[in-house]
Structures are given as structure tokens and as C-alpha cells.
Design a protein around this motif. Structure first.
Motif, PDB file in Angstrom:
ATOM      1  N   THR A  62     -10.809  12.416 -20.850  1.00  0.00           N
ATOM      2  CA  THR A  62     -11.903  11.470 -21.089  1.00  0.00           C
ATOM      3  C   THR A  62     -12.352  10.789 -19.806  1.00  0.00           C
ATOM      4  OG1 THR A  62     -10.886  11.034 -23.247  1.00  0.00           O
ATOM      5  CG2 THR A  62     -12.630   9.549 -22.525  1.00  0.00           C
ATOM      6  N   PHE A  63     -11.404  10.492 -18.935  1.00  0.00           N
ATOM      7  CA  PHE A  63     -11.703   9.827 -17.663  1.00  0.00           C
ATOM      8  C   PHE A  63     -11.222  10.730 -16.523  1.00  0.00           C
ATOM      9  CE2 PHE A  63     -10.866   6.520 -20.829  1.00  0.00           C
ATOM     10  CZ  PHE A  63     -12.045   5.774 -20.767  1.00  0.00           C
ATOM     11  N   PRO A  64     -11.914  11.839 -16.284  1.00  0.00           N
ATOM     12  CA  PRO A  64     -11.414  12.844 -15.334  1.00  0.00           C
ATOM     13  C   PRO A  64     -11.224  12.320 -13.920  1.00  0.00           C
ATOM     14  CG  PRO A  64     -13.704  13.274 -15.908  1.00  0.00           C
ATOM     15  CD  PRO A  64     -13.210  12.227 -16.857  1.00  0.00           C
ATOM     16  N   ALA A  65     -12.049  11.356 -13.493  1.00  0.00           N
ATOM     17  CA  ALA A  65     -11.918  10.862 -12.119  1.00  0.00           C
ATOM     18  C   ALA A  65     -10.616  10.101 -11.914  1.00  0.00           C
ATOM     19  CB  ALA A  65     -13.102   9.975 -11.756  1.00  0.00           C
ATOM     20  N   SER A  66      -9.999   9.648 -12.996  1.00  0.00           N
ATOM     21  CA  SER A  66      -8.735   8.926 -12.865  1.00  0.00           C
ATOM     22  C   SER A  66      -7.535   9.778 -13.181  1.00  0.00           C
ATOM     23  CB  SER A  66      -8.660   7.749 -13.806  1.00  0.00           C
ATOM     24  OG  SER A  66      -9.831   7.250 -14.177  1.00  0.00           O
ATOM     25  N   SER A  67      -7.727  11.096 -13.319  1.00  0.00           N
ATOM     26  CA  SER A  67      -6.614  11.945 -13.704  1.00  0.00           C
ATOM     27  C   SER A  67      -5.655  12.209 -12.545  1.00  0.00           C
ATOM     28  CB  SER A  67      -7.126  13.289 -14.250  1.00  0.00           C
ATOM     29  OG  SER A  67      -7.912  13.950 -13.265  1.00  0.00           O
ATOM     30  N   GLY A  68      -6.087  11.899 -11.325  1.00  0.00           N
ATOM     31  CA  GLY A  68      -5.209  12.085 -10.175  1.00  0.00           C
ATOM     32  C   GLY A  68      -4.290  10.893  -9.983  1.00  0.00           C
ATOM     33  N   THR A  69      -3.542  10.930  -8.904  1.00  0.00           N
ATOM     34  CA  THR A  69      -2.621   9.839  -8.594  1.00  0.00           C
ATOM     35  C   THR A  69      -3.359   8.725  -7.861  1.00  0.00           C
ATOM     36  OG1 THR A  69      -0.464   9.343  -7.631  1.00  0.00           O
ATOM     37  CG2 THR A  69      -1.913  10.782  -6.353  1.00  0.00           C
ATOM     38  N   ASN A  70      -2.678   7.634  -7.599  1.00  0.00           N
ATOM     39  CA  ASN A  70      -3.324   6.529  -6.890  1.00  0.00           C
ATOM     40  C   ASN A  70      -2.354   5.876  -5.923  1.00  0.00           C
ATOM     41  OD1 ASN A  70      -1.693   5.050  -8.739  1.00  0.00           O
ATOM     42  ND2 ASN A  70      -3.075   3.323  -8.539  1.00  0.00           N
ATOM     43  N   ALA A  71      -2.911   5.130  -4.998  1.00  0.00           N
ATOM     44  CA  ALA A  71      -2.127   4.394  -4.015  1.00  0.00           C
ATOM     45  C   ALA A  71      -2.591   2.950  -3.985  1.00  0.00           C
ATOM     46  CB  ALA A  71      -2.260   5.029  -2.628  1.00  0.00           C
ATOM     47  N   LEU A 142      -1.934  11.190   3.017  1.00  0.00           N
ATOM     48  CA  LEU A 142      -1.225   9.910   3.000  1.00  0.00           C
ATOM     49  C   LEU A 142      -1.124   9.315   4.402  1.00  0.00           C
ATOM     50  CD1 LEU A 142       1.655  10.713   0.484  1.00  0.00           C
ATOM     51  CD2 LEU A 142      -0.441   9.435   0.058  1.00  0.00           C
ATOM     52  N   ASP A 143      -0.916  10.174   5.386  1.00  0.00           N
ATOM     53  CA  ASP A 143      -0.873   9.682   6.774  1.00  0.00           C
ATOM     54  C   ASP A 143      -2.226   9.086   7.163  1.00  0.00           C
ATOM     55  OD1 ASP A 143       1.729  10.539   6.958  1.00  0.00           O
ATOM     56  OD2 ASP A 143       1.219  12.448   7.917  1.00  0.00           O
ATOM     57  N   ALA A 144      -3.305   9.739   6.728  1.00  0.00           N
ATOM     58  CA  ALA A 144      -4.636   9.233   7.050  1.00  0.00           C
ATOM     59  C   ALA A 144      -4.874   7.880   6.383  1.00  0.00           C
ATOM     60  CB  ALA A 144      -5.700  10.243   6.603  1.00  0.00           C
ATOM     61  N   LEU A 145      -4.376   7.705   5.136  1.00  0.00           N
ATOM     62  CA  LEU A 145      -4.542   6.421   4.456  1.00  0.00           C
ATOM     63  C   LEU A 145      -3.777   5.330   5.192  1.00  0.00           C
ATOM     64  CD1 LEU A 145      -5.666   4.905   2.007  1.00  0.00           C
ATOM     65  CD2 LEU A 145      -3.548   5.454   0.803  1.00  0.00           C
ATOM     66  N   THR A 146      -2.577   5.628   5.616  1.00  0.00           N
ATOM     67  CA  THR A 146      -1.801   4.639   6.379  1.00  0.00           C
ATOM     68  C   THR A 146      -2.522   4.260   7.662  1.00  0.00           C
ATOM     69  OG1 THR A 146       0.245   5.548   5.471  1.00  0.00           O
ATOM     70  CG2 THR A 146       0.436   4.193   7.452  1.00  0.00           C
ATOM     71  N   GLU A 160       0.869  -3.326   3.717  1.00  0.00           N
ATOM     72  CA  GLU A 160       1.812  -2.287   3.314  1.00  0.00           C
ATOM     73  C   GLU A 160       1.117  -1.338   2.345  1.00  0.00           C
ATOM     74  OE1 GLU A 160       4.545  -1.863   4.744  1.00  0.00           O
ATOM     75  OE2 GLU A 160       4.945  -3.829   5.652  1.00  0.00           O
ATOM     76  N   VAL A 161       1.450  -0.062   2.462  1.00  0.00           N
ATOM     77  CA  VAL A 161       0.841   0.967   1.617  1.00  0.00           C
ATOM     78  C   VAL A 161       1.910   1.534   0.695  1.00  0.00           C
ATOM     79  CG1 VAL A 161      -0.469   3.114   1.587  1.00  0.00           C
ATOM     80  CG2 VAL A 161      -0.744   1.518   3.485  1.00  0.00           C
ATOM     81  N   GLY A 162       1.615   1.617  -0.589  1.00  0.00           N
ATOM     82  CA  GLY A 162       2.575   2.138  -1.552  1.00  0.00           C
ATOM     83  C   GLY A 162       1.861   2.707  -2.761  1.00  0.00           C
ATOM     84  N   GLY A 163       2.476   2.563  -3.911  1.00  0.00           N
ATOM     85  CA  GLY A 163       1.881   3.095  -5.129  1.00  0.00           C
ATOM     86  C   GLY A 163       2.445   4.446  -5.504  1.00  0.00           C
ATOM     87  N   ALA A 164       1.934   4.972  -6.611  1.00  0.00           N
ATOM     88  CA  ALA A 164       2.477   6.204  -7.182  1.00  0.00           C
ATOM     89  C   ALA A 164       2.295   7.404  -6.267  1.00  0.00           C
ATOM     90  CB  ALA A 164       1.797   6.488  -8.526  1.00  0.00           C
ATOM     91  N   ALA A 165       1.253   7.400  -5.423  1.00  0.00           N
ATOM     92  CA  ALA A 165       1.014   8.542  -4.549  1.00  0.00           C
ATOM     93  C   ALA A 165       2.171   8.787  -3.592  1.00  0.00           C
ATOM     94  CB  ALA A 165      -0.275   8.321  -3.755  1.00  0.00           C
ATOM     95  N   TYR A 166       2.898   7.728  -3.272  1.00  0.00           N
ATOM     96  CA  TYR A 166       4.011   7.861  -2.342  1.00  0.00           C
ATOM     97  C   TYR A 166       5.317   8.181  -3.047  1.00  0.00           C
ATOM     98  CZ  TYR A 166       1.029   6.169   1.376  1.00  0.00           C
ATOM     99  OH  TYR A 166       0.022   6.044   2.299  1.00  0.00           O
ATOM    100  N   GLY A 167       5.309   8.124  -4.371  1.00  0.00           N
ATOM    101  CA  GLY A 167       6.511   8.445  -5.123  1.00  0.00           C
ATOM    102  C   GLY A 167       7.633   7.503  -4.765  1.00  0.00           C
ATOM    103  N   ASN A 168       8.846   7.968  -5.026  1.00  0.00           N
ATOM    104  CA  ASN A 168      10.038   7.183  -4.677  1.00  0.00           C
ATOM    105  C   ASN A 168      10.458   7.558  -3.271  1.00  0.00           C
ATOM    106  OD1 ASN A 168      12.322   5.651  -4.683  1.00  0.00           O
ATOM    107  ND2 ASN A 168      13.522   7.082  -5.916  1.00  0.00           N
ATOM    108  N   GLN A 169       9.846   6.923  -2.283  1.00  0.00           N
ATOM    109  CA  GLN A 169      10.108   7.275  -0.887  1.00  0.00           C
ATOM    110  C   GLN A 169      11.449   6.687  -0.459  1.00  0.00           C
ATOM    111  OE1 GLN A 169       8.033   9.176   1.157  1.00  0.00           O
ATOM    112  NE2 GLN A 169       6.999   9.616  -0.752  1.00  0.00           N
ATOM    113  N   ALA A 170      12.487   7.321  -0.921  1.00  0.00           N
ATOM    114  CA  ALA A 170      13.833   6.813  -0.650  1.00  0.00           C
ATOM    115  C   ALA A 170      14.404   7.453   0.595  1.00  0.00           C
ATOM    116  CB  ALA A 170      14.746   7.070  -1.845  1.00  0.00           C
ATOM    117  N   GLN A 171      15.496   6.882   1.010  1.00  0.00           N
ATOM    118  CA  GLN A 171      16.146   7.320   2.227  1.00  0.00           C
ATOM    119  C   GLN A 171      16.738   8.698   2.033  1.00  0.00           C
ATOM    120  OE1 GLN A 171      19.146   4.594   3.355  1.00  0.00           O
ATOM    121  NE2 GLN A 171      19.581   5.571   5.301  1.00  0.00           N
ATOM    122  N   LYS A 172      16.532   9.567   2.985  1.00  0.00           N
ATOM    123  CA  LYS A 172      17.052  10.915   2.912  1.00  0.00           C
ATOM    124  C   LYS A 172      18.175  11.105   3.921  1.00  0.00           C
ATOM    125  CE  LYS A 172      13.870  11.972  -0.088  1.00  0.00           C
ATOM    126  NZ  LYS A 172      14.200  12.215  -1.479  1.00  0.00           N
ATOM    127  N   GLY A 173      19.120  11.927   3.544  1.00  0.00           N
ATOM    128  CA  GLY A 173      20.249  12.142   4.425  1.00  0.00           C
ATOM    129  C   GLY A 173      20.210  13.432   5.203  1.00  0.00           C
TER     130      GLY A 173
END
Length: 788
Positions: A62-71, A142-146, A160-173
């Protein structure tokens, strides 16, 4: 089974070059598939057919323009200033204009114009809507948005930039986790075998198996939705069981070499006897992991099947590649005459009493726990129940950016929104009403309403908000913004609900008849009050349908996560019954006993309960959280309990088979109950101890650098293995078997005739070939020591 594996091991030994070439070809093939077809992982957890997912799918149409992710771009003015002041407002306008031109962006909402401003005017949230899902979003976008935030930072704003587009940007080992586990495993193996050369073989074969399974799993990412947790779990399990299975087979091989068997005969017999236990133990892990598919959640099914595939590869490596490597190693694996290892292996093979030597540590521990078995059992039960007590407070949720690594931009954006707007702005609810009738009038949007308390702000251009953000619009132009009577009724009722702090202006679909409301709870996404609000709206949907004719549904990432967590929690008991029932059936067939399966299942349940208690104490109560880097206490990831039960069940059955099979082997030869228990402890405790320590080390290696999803999983598996191996299998099990006596091996005559005899102890192997009486190598055997 033992006879079949005996022939397989002997064939792999004799044709070792062909076996090695075949495995290298498999490795090259899966690597080529990864480079040709591999895609990316997807951490969006959904349940097809759930109420929130159906509404989300409808909203996407119904709202196709909002079907993507957001930041989100979060702006905070310095103390004593407001974001509405001219310098700051201009910098925010410039930032949002630049963000609108960033790659893959469908639209933006300027927070000052839309009045998405905190009550103290110090903070504002800019919304960026993408035209694609998070999995299709390029990292460069995402780099361009930052990069668009430089002007605002230069103006003195905290951005600060966040939101669903960045997912759970947790620490990686990175690969540090595996390296730590392998290093500790090498030390344990060296102590166990008394030989650095022998210790390296299990590591070599295990790493080869992990490489094959991991490359194959990653190659499927282009055709199957695979979360980033799935390869990590597959790598961790594949490495742990691969080392353990090789340890068990190689330990039997070296014991037989110390007793004087020729190399080829010993390799074949080790594959037939220890390999039988490995196959059975591996199949229990595979079946338990594959059983995750009965829950009906796609991402969990893929996770379970991926890990099951890694375990299958580990089993295949242990019974094919390992015998081939034994052939290449030849006489170098035979303990040196007169060495401590040789004396220990001969004493173990002959029995401590018969050898006239002091009992091994495992046998001494067995004597201690079986001296007063009832006291031992009571002590274990009291201790395990005490550890399990905190499990009553176990809370489950799916992770969000609030669980991201401290200091990361997504985490800081999350914390700023929480501090200046309230926790509910990090987890808005989307209410989709169908059959509301079209409004009339001029366009309006869906601002978040932060500037006017429980009222709604004026939007900019009629956006809908997205499934994961604080909402707001990105270009789904309303056909008319005038509110119908149904819209007004729903808007008023939603505002009047407990725990609702704001309701954005309703947005109409272009064709009319469908309205979207954004509801801001007063509580955070993981809070129980938010879950209660979702249920309240769903409970009221029937009343609204009768009064207005509108069908009302709740969706958005918060509602989807709640549905996923509820489904997982509801599946826990049925899955536990399946796992326990499976253990009873399989152990009944393997050990041909009634007591052994019941005892194994009881021990498994005690291990799981104690592990749940430890998880609650560390990750919810914060006990010792600083030691392992727990940055934020709260609910643990929703699928931890079911993953833990599946994996720990399989691993517990590994140790059960490794230990009890040697006890049954002694009992079959004619030993009474307690001597058979002590014989099993003498012959298998060292291997079980080494295997458990290796498994513990591998799991612990994944704890320090793991993200918020995997850290509690790795911790729970490490703790569970430690408890199950040393408290349950090596203390509870021998004490109970000694207490029950010969009745532990009783099986009704009717069942004895019906059940198949799998012969995992290799009782029928002497009929195939007799062991060689000499201990020294023949000229043909010396030729097997050629190295590659």
C-alpha cells in the motif's frame, strides 16, 4: 555399524592419497561456489504468517515508498542552546538536503520543519528513507550518509547516525575468536597425547572440516536468507566437535598402538569402535539441530540446518580424512617405548589393577563419587538446583541498536533518542487500519509528534514511516489528509491507551480506504509494557471492527520482534519434549538399557536449567558482566534457549556415549556394576576431560569479542559444556549407575528382541580380523611413515 566403519577406515588408510585429493577437491569446489554465487547475510528476523508480518507485507504493497529500510540522523545542540536556533537549524537543513541526494535514498524528513524536536528543543531526529531493504543497501550508501553530517558537526552540533539501516552494529571479533580457541585446544591436546605432533592432527582435520562447511554455507547466501549468526554458530560448533571427534578416534588409535597393534589394523579398529560412537554422537547433534525446523521460523531453521551441516562434515572428516592422515603419519603416532604415554596407555588397556600401577585420576575420581553414591547424587542435585534458581527471571527479546557496541554511532544515536525523546521513540508501533474511508482536504504527513506531547506534529509531504524507524515520511503522497470519522475515532482511542505518549498524524494510502497511524509507546522496545500495549491494541481490534468496520493490525519492527519472541517462547516446551523424547529413544537403542536413557535425559535437563540460571545472573543481573564485556544488562536474545537446548543436548550425548560406552564395554565382558563404572572412568575420563576442555575453550574464545546476539549464546554453551561434562557426566552418571547396580543394564526381553543391535563397542570386529600379536613395525608399516 562397527564393521562398516572398520572397512571404511581401512579403505581410507590404504587409499589415503585419493581420500586427501577428494577432500581438497571438495574444498576447492565450495570455494569456487562462494566466489561465483555468494551473497550477503540478512539479520532481519521475521515469521511469515504472523499478524505483524502480514500487516507489514500489506503496508509494503500500500505504501511502496516506505517498504525499504530507514536511518536516523540525531542532532543535539550544546547545553543551553536549541536546535531551532538559526545556525543550528541551517546546519540541519543543509545536512538533510545532502542526505536526500545520497545513494539509494527515497526521501527525507527535515526534523525542524516536521517539528520532530525534543520537548527541551535540544535534540531533533531526521528521518532518511531508503528505497531498498537493508540487505540490498550498499555499504557505500551508509558511508555516504555518514559523510553528510560534517557540516552539522562543524556548526557545533553533536550528530550520530543510526536506525534500522545500520542493523545491530555490534562489536566484531574477526578471527581472533577462532585463534584463541585453537591455541587453547592445542595445549589441551598436547597434554592429553603427550605429543605435539599427535596434537596437531585433530586441529588440522577440524579446521579442514570447518573450512568446507563454512564456505558451503556462505555460498548459499545468494539463494537462502542466512543471518550473520548462522555462519558463526556453524564455525564454532564445527571447530569444537571436529576437534573432539578426532580426539576420540585418535586417542583410541594411540592406545591400540601402545598395546602393539600394527598401524593399519589400529586405524581401522579405532574407526570402527570410536568412530561408531562418533557417528552416533554426531547424529544426535544433527537431529537436535535439524529439529529447530519444527519451530516454523525460517531464520532459526536455516541456523539449525547450517550448524547441523557443519557437524555432519565433522563426522565425515573423522571417519574418512582422519584415517587417511593416520596413514600418512604411520609409526610416528606410536608412543615411544618406555615413555610415560606408552606406560599410561598400556596400563589403561590392561586395567589399573592388573597392571599393578596406581589408578588414573579418572579412576580415583570414580572411586570417590561411587563410594557413597547417594550422598554424591544429593550434592549434585542441590548444587544444580541452586544454579538454576535465577532462571525464573529469564526474559527474552530480539536485539536492536541498544545492544550495539558502546561507542558506536548506532548505539550513541539510540541512547540520545532515549535520553531526549523517551525510550518509545526507539521502538514505535505502526497501526494499519483497512476500511477507514478516504479523507478529504490538503496533504499532510506523519510527523512523530514529539513537539506537542500526545498530539501529532505536522509532517512534511505525507510520509508513512517505516517498519523500523521512528517514522515519518518518504514520499507516499496521501490522497487526502482530511480525517474521516473512523480516522478520528481510531486516533482518539489510540491516544487514550495506557503507555501511549504520542500518535502521529494519520496517513492515507493513495487509493483511500487504508490509514496508517504511528504510535509512540512510553516504554522501550524490550520493555514488557510495550508488549502489553501491542496486545491491548490487538484485543481492541474486534471492538473497532464492530464499531467502525475497520480492520486494525499492529506492525513495525517492534511488533515483529515481539511476535518472534513469543513464538520462540511458546516453542520451548514442545521442543524440549521432542529433544528429551529423542534422547530416550536413541539411547535406548544404543545402550539397550532403560536406566541409562532416563538418567541421561535427567542430567540434560539439570544442565540446561543450571545454564539458564547462569545466563540470567550474568546478562540480566550483571554478575561478573564486566569480566566478559557485557555492556548492557537486559533480556537475552530470544532464540538462545532453543539453540542452547539443541546444541547442549547433542554435546551432552557426545560425552554420554564416550563415557558410558566404555562402561558397557566392560560390563559386556563380564564385569560387575561398580567395576564396570570404574573401568569406564579409567578408559574414557581423560578423553572426555580433554574434549570438554577443548569445547569450553572454543566457546569461550567467542565470548570476549562477540556481539550482543552471540555473546550470551557462546557463554551459555561454554558454561553448559563445563557443567554437563564434569558435574553431570563424570559425577552424577557414575554415582547413579553405581547406586542402581546391575539393574542399570536391564532391558525387557521383548524389547531386547525388537531393538536393533548397533554394536558401537565393536563386539563383532574380532570375527573380521584378529589383532596382530607383535608390537614392532613391519617393513610394510615403516613405509606408511612417508610424510606429505
Amino acid at each position: 555399524m562397527a564393521s562398516l566403519l572398520f572397512r571404511l577406515g581401512r579403505g581410507a588408510f590404504r587409499h589415503r592419497r585419493a581420500v586427501l585429493a577428494a577432500w581438497l577437491a571438495v574444498l576447492a569446489g565450495v570455494a569456487a561456489c562462494l566466489f561465483a554465487f555468494g551473497g550477503s547475510t540478512d539479520d532481519q528476523f521475521t515469521i511469515p504468517g504472523s499478524p505483524s508480518q502480514r500487516a507489514l507485507d500489506s503496508m509494503a504493497r500500500t505504501f511502496p515508498a516506505s517498504s525499504g529500510t530507514n536511518a536516523q540522523i540525531v542532532f543535539v545542540a550544546p547545553p543551553g542552546h536549541r536546535v531551532t536556533e538559526r545556525p543550528y537549524a541551517g546546519a540541519i537543513d543543509a545536512t538533510m538536503a545532502a542526505a536526500k541526494s545520497a545513494p539509494q535514498v527515497a526521501g527525507v524528513v527535515d526534523p525542524v520543519a516536521a517539528r520532530v524536536v525534543s520537548p527541551d528543543r535540544r535534540a531533533a531526529i531526521g528521518e532518511v528513507q531508503y528505497a531498498v531493504s537493508r540487505t540490498s543497501l550498499k555499504p557505500a550508501s551508509l558511508d555516504a550518509l555518514t559523510g553528510t553530517t560534517a557540516a552539522a558537526r562543524h556548526a557545533g552540533l553533536t550528530v550520530e547516525v543510526g536506525g534500522a539501516a545500520y542493523g545491530n552494529q555490534a562489536q566484531k571479533g574477526g578471527h581472533t575468536n577462532e585463534v584463541i580457541g585453537i591455541a587453547i585446544a592445542l595445549v589441551v591436546l598436547t597434554v592429553t597425547f603427550g605429543s605435539l605432533f599427535a596434537a596437531g592432527l585433530p586441529l588440522l582435520t577440524a579446521v579442514a572440516g570447518v573450512a568446507v562447511s563454512l564456505l558451503a554455507l556462505l555460498a548459499l547466501t545468494s539463494v537462502v536468507t542466512i543471518s550473520s549468526t548462522a555462519p558463526t554458530l556453524a564455525a564454532m560448533l564445527g571447530l569444537a566437535v571436529g576437534i573432539d571427534y578426532a580426539l576420540f578416534v585418535l586417542s583410541r588409535h594411540r592406545s591400540q598402538l601402545a598395546a602393539g597393534l600394527p598401524v593399519e589394523e589400529s586405524a581401522a579398529r579405532a574407526t570402527g569402535t570410536a568412530g561408531s560412537a562418533v557417528v552416533f554422537a554426531g547424529l544426535t547433534v544433527v537431529i537436535a539441530l535439524a529439529g529447530l525446523s519444527v519451530v516454523g521460523i525460517p531464520f532459526l531453521t536455516v541456523m539449525g540446518l547450517g550448524a547441523a551441516g557443519a557437524v555432519l562434515v565433522a563426522v565425515a572428516v573423522a571417519v574418512t580424512l582422519l584415517p587417511a592422515v593416520m596413514g600418512f603419519a604411520g609409526e610416528r603416532l606410536r608412543p615411544r617405548p618406555g615413555s610415560r604415554t606408552e606406560r599410561r596407555e598400556r596400563a589403561s588397556a590392561a586395567g589399573a589393577a592388573g597392571a599393578g600401577t596406581a589408578a588414573s585420576r579418572g579412576e580415583r575420581w570414580g572411586r570417590l563419587v561411587t563410594r557413597r553414591p547417594l550422598v554424591t547424587l544429593l550434592a549434585v542435585l542441590i548444587g544444580m538446583l541452586a544454579l538454576a534458581a535465577p532462571a525464573r527471571d529469564l526474559r527474552l527479546a530480539l536485539p536492536d541498536n541498544g545492544s550495539a557496541a558502546a561507542g558506536s554511532s548506532p548505539r550513541q544515536a539510540y541512547d540520545l533518542v532515549d535520553r531526549h525523546f523517551g525510550p518509545g521513540f526507539n521502538g514505535p508501533l505502526l497501526v494499519l487500519a483497512t476500511g477507514t474511508g478516504a479523507g478529504s482536504g490538503s496533504g499532510a504527513g506523519a510527523g512523530a509528534g514529539a513537539d506537542s506531547g500526545k498530539g501529532s506534529g505536522t509532517g512534511s509531504g505525507g510520509g508513512t514511516g517505516s517498519s523500523s524507524g521512528t517514522g515519518s515520511g518518504a514520499g507516499d503522497r496521501a490522497s487526502g489528509a482530511g480525517l474521516s470519522a473512523t480516522d478520528v475515532r481510531l486516533d482518539q482511542d489510540l491516544r487514550a491507551l495506557p503507555d501511549v505518549v504520542a500518535v502521529a498524524a494519520p496517513v492515507h494510502a493513495a487509493g483511500g480506504g487504508i490509514t496508517l497511524f504511528q504510535v509512540i509507546p512510553g516504554s522501550g522496545p524490550e520493555d514488557g509494557a510495550t508488549k502489553h500495549l501491542v496486545q491491548t491494541i490487538r484485543d481492541r481490534s474486534g471492538q473497532w471492527r464492530r464499531q467502525t468496520g475497520a480492520e486494525v493490525a499492529v506492525t513495525g519492527s517492534t511488533a515483529v520482534n515481539i511476535d518472534v519472541s513469543d513464538r520462540l517462547a511458546g516453542s520451548l516446551v514442545p521442543f524440549a519434549l521432542i529433544v528429551v523424547g529423542l534422547s530416550l529413544l536413541l539411547l535406548l537403542v544404543v545402550f539397550r538399557s532403560i536406566v541409562v536413557p532416563l538418567k541421561a535425559s535427567l542430567g540434560f535437563l539439570l544442565s540446561v536449567a543450571a545454564t539458564f540460571g547462569a545466563v540470567v545472573a550474568v546478562f540480566q543481573w550483571g554478575w561478573l558482566g564486566g569480566v566478559i564485556g557485557v555492556g548492557r544488562t537486559g533480556p537475552v536474545v530470544s532464540f538462545l534457549p532453543i539453540i542452547l537446548m539443541a546444541v547442549l543436548f547433542g554435546l551432552a550425548m557426545d560425552y554420554e556415549v564416550f563415557l558410558v560406552s566404555r562402561m558397557r564395554e566392560s560390563h559386556v565382558r563380564g564385569d560387575a556394576a561398580r567395576p564396570a563404572v570404574l573401568a569406564g572412568m579409567r578408559n574414557a575420563s581423560r578423553v572426555v576431560t580433554g574434549a570438554a576442555l577443548i569445547m569450553f575453550a572454543v566457546f569461550c574464545g567467542f565470548v570476549p569479542g562477540a556481539d550482543a546476539v552471540f555473546k550470551p549464546i557462546a557463554f551459555s554453551l561454554a558454561f553448559g559444556v563445563l557443567i554437563d561434562a564434569f558435574v553431570i557426566r563424570m559425577t552424577f552418571v557414575p554415582a547413579l549407575l553405581a547406586l542402581v547396580g546391575d539393574a542399570a543394564w536391564w532391558l525387557p526381553r521383548r524389547l531386547r528382541r525388537v531393538l536393533p543391535d548397533l554394536d558401537i563397542e565393536g563386539e563383532r570386529l574380532p570375527a573380521i580380523t584378529a589383532p596382530a600379536p607383535t608390537a614392532g613395525p613391519t617393513p610394510q608399516e615403516r613405509d606408511t611413515s612417508v610424510q606429505v
